[in-house]
Design a protein around this motif. Structure first.
Motif, mmCIF file in Angstrom:
data_model
loop_
_atom_site.group_PDB
_atom_site.id
_atom_site.type_symbol
_atom_site.label_atom_id
_atom_site.label_comp_id
_atom_site.label_asym_id
_atom_site.label_seq_id
_atom_site.Cartn_x
_atom_site.Cartn_y
_atom_site.Cartn_z
ATOM 1 N N SER A 35 5.223 14.925 -4.017
ATOM 2 C CA SER A 35 5.002 13.679 -3.282
ATOM 3 C C SER A 35 5.590 12.539 -4.100
ATOM 4 N N ARG A 36 5.919 11.450 -3.405
ATOM 5 C CA ARG A 36 6.590 10.343 -4.090
ATOM 6 C C ARG A 36 6.026 8.998 -3.653
ATOM 7 N N GLY A 37 6.146 8.038 -4.536
ATOM 8 C CA GLY A 37 5.776 6.658 -4.275
ATOM 9 C C GLY A 37 5.863 5.877 -5.573
ATOM 10 N N GLN A 38 6.212 4.608 -5.465
ATOM 11 C CA GLN A 38 6.345 3.794 -6.669
ATOM 12 C C GLN A 38 6.177 2.326 -6.301
ATOM 13 N N PHE A 42 1.296 1.562 -2.881
ATOM 14 C CA PHE A 42 2.038 0.655 -3.757
ATOM 15 C C PHE A 42 2.490 -0.607 -3.032
ATOM 16 N N HIS A 43 2.104 -0.755 -1.771
ATOM 17 C CA HIS A 43 2.406 -1.972 -1.002
ATOM 18 C C HIS A 43 1.086 -2.643 -0.659
ATOM 19 N N PHE A 44 0.575 -3.394 -1.633
ATOM 20 C CA PHE A 44 -0.747 -4.002 -1.519
ATOM 21 C C PHE A 44 -0.861 -4.856 -0.263
ATOM 22 N N GLY A 45 -1.943 -4.630 0.465
ATOM 23 C CA GLY A 45 -2.169 -5.312 1.729
ATOM 24 C C GLY A 45 -1.593 -4.574 2.925
ATOM 25 N N ASN A 46 -0.759 -3.571 2.678
ATOM 26 C CA ASN A 46 -0.148 -2.784 3.756
ATOM 27 C C ASN A 46 -0.492 -1.308 3.629
ATOM 28 N N GLU A 47 -1.622 -1.013 3.000
ATOM 29 C CA GLU A 47 -2.007 0.376 2.792
ATOM 30 C C GLU A 47 -2.299 1.059 4.120
ATOM 31 N N VAL A 48 -2.097 2.365 4.137
ATOM 32 C CA VAL A 48 -2.484 3.208 5.263
ATOM 33 C C VAL A 48 -3.351 4.310 4.679
ATOM 34 N N LEU A 74 6.654 -1.320 -5.604
ATOM 35 C CA LEU A 74 7.766 -2.156 -5.153
ATOM 36 C C LEU A 74 9.066 -1.392 -4.895
ATOM 37 N N VAL A 75 8.967 -0.086 -4.614
ATOM 38 C CA VAL A 75 10.160 0.714 -4.316
ATOM 39 C C VAL A 75 9.943 1.443 -2.993
ATOM 40 N N ASP A 76 10.909 1.330 -2.107
ATOM 41 C CA ASP A 76 10.905 2.102 -0.868
ATOM 42 C C ASP A 76 11.878 3.256 -1.042
ATOM 43 N N TYR A 77 11.438 4.446 -0.646
ATOM 44 C CA TYR A 77 12.279 5.632 -0.762
ATOM 45 C C TYR A 77 12.718 6.106 0.615
ATOM 46 N N ILE A 78 13.838 6.783 0.645
ATOM 47 C CA ILE A 78 14.305 7.407 1.878
ATOM 48 C C ILE A 78 13.415 8.591 2.216
ATOM 49 N N SER A 79 12.843 9.220 1.176
ATOM 50 C CA SER A 79 11.979 10.378 1.369
ATOM 51 C C SER A 79 10.775 10.294 0.441
ATOM 52 N N TYR A 80 9.588 10.603 0.998
ATOM 53 C CA TYR A 80 8.354 10.614 0.208
ATOM 54 C C TYR A 80 7.829 12.041 -0.006
ATOM 55 N N PHE A 81 8.618 13.028 0.381
ATOM 56 C CA PHE A 81 8.247 14.432 0.207
ATOM 57 C C PHE A 81 9.509 15.231 -0.071
ATOM 58 N N GLY A 129 9.784 12.511 8.354
ATOM 59 C CA GLY A 129 8.688 12.890 7.464
ATOM 60 C C GLY A 129 7.739 11.728 7.273
ATOM 61 N N PRO A 130 6.933 11.774 6.225
ATOM 62 C CA PRO A 130 6.027 10.659 5.969
ATOM 63 C C PRO A 130 6.825 9.370 5.740
ATOM 64 N N GLN A 131 6.352 8.289 6.341
ATOM 65 C CA GLN A 131 7.060 7.016 6.261
ATOM 66 C C GLN A 131 6.551 6.136 5.131
ATOM 67 N N TYR A 132 5.580 6.625 4.379
ATOM 68 C CA TYR A 132 4.947 5.810 3.347
ATOM 69 C C TYR A 132 4.778 6.611 2.062
ATOM 70 N N ALA A 133 4.553 5.868 0.970
ATOM 71 C CA ALA A 133 4.256 6.504 -0.312
ATOM 72 C C ALA A 133 3.100 7.474 -0.146
ATOM 73 N N SER A 134 3.206 8.594 -0.846
ATOM 74 C CA SER A 134 2.229 9.666 -0.710
ATOM 75 C C SER A 134 1.733 10.092 -2.088
#
Length: 171
Positions: free
Chosen positions: A95-98, A149-155, A100-107, A126-131
């Motif tokens: 799984s991926r997330g960081q 990692f996107h404070f205020g926009n968590e899912v 202030l970084v948006d990735y093309i893939s989180y898996f 796939g997943p559209q958000y950090a995982s």
């Protein structure tokens, strides 16, 4: 032995590593712990897993593979934004997330023996958000999707990946 991945300490204010990331083994019968590697340049660590022959550690952007029995470092690969690891058959799931970084893939999926990239699920299918966490049951990976990692926009939901079909089922 119990394998322990020590996160270390990175001082983000002064941009300096004050305690390095290490990995070691603890023997419950003797109560002795011994580090067997220091993962240089890693600011933090997020996951360690053990399978029949290998130990895998996710430390910052470093995926490190060790021999389970000798603790010898066998390989290291750079994978940006790694969070958690899981194993399914001969594959290493990541799984991926960081911050202030948006990735093309989180898996992403790698061959667990060679660490060669196999496939990913880009954010359009796939997943559209950090995982974060991954749990495998039979041929399905359950992925904790949080956009943490996107404070205020968590899912917050559990996504499902059909590992045979290489497809994201959603939540």
């Amino acid at each position: 032995n119990v394998i322990v991945l020590n996160e270390g300490h990175y001082d983000y204010n002064n941009m300096v590593q004050t305690v390095p990331v290490t990995i070691g083994a603890y023997d419950p019968s003797t109560h002795v712990y011994a580090a067997f590697d220091t993962i240089q340049s890693a600011q933090f660590a997020t996951c360690v897993i053990v399978d029949s022959n290998y130990i895998y550690a996710a430390a910052d952007s470093f995926l490190v593979k060790y021999d389970r029995f000798t603790h010898q470092r066998l390989d290291i690969k750079i994978i940006q934004g790694m969070r958690k690891l899981a194993i399914w058959n001969n594959y290493l799931l990541i799984s991926r997330g960081q911050y202030l970084v948006d990735y093309i893939s989180y898996f992403q999926v790698y061959d667990k023996n060679s660490l060669i990239f196999q496939y990913d699920l880009d954010s359009t299918v796939g997943p559209q958000y950090a995982s974060e966490g991954i749990v495998v049951n039979n041929d399905t990976a359950y992925l904790a999707v949080n956009n943490g990692f996107h404070f205020g926009n968590e899912v917050g939901f559990i996504g499902k990946v059909d590992l045979n079909a290489h497809s994201f089922i959603g939540n």
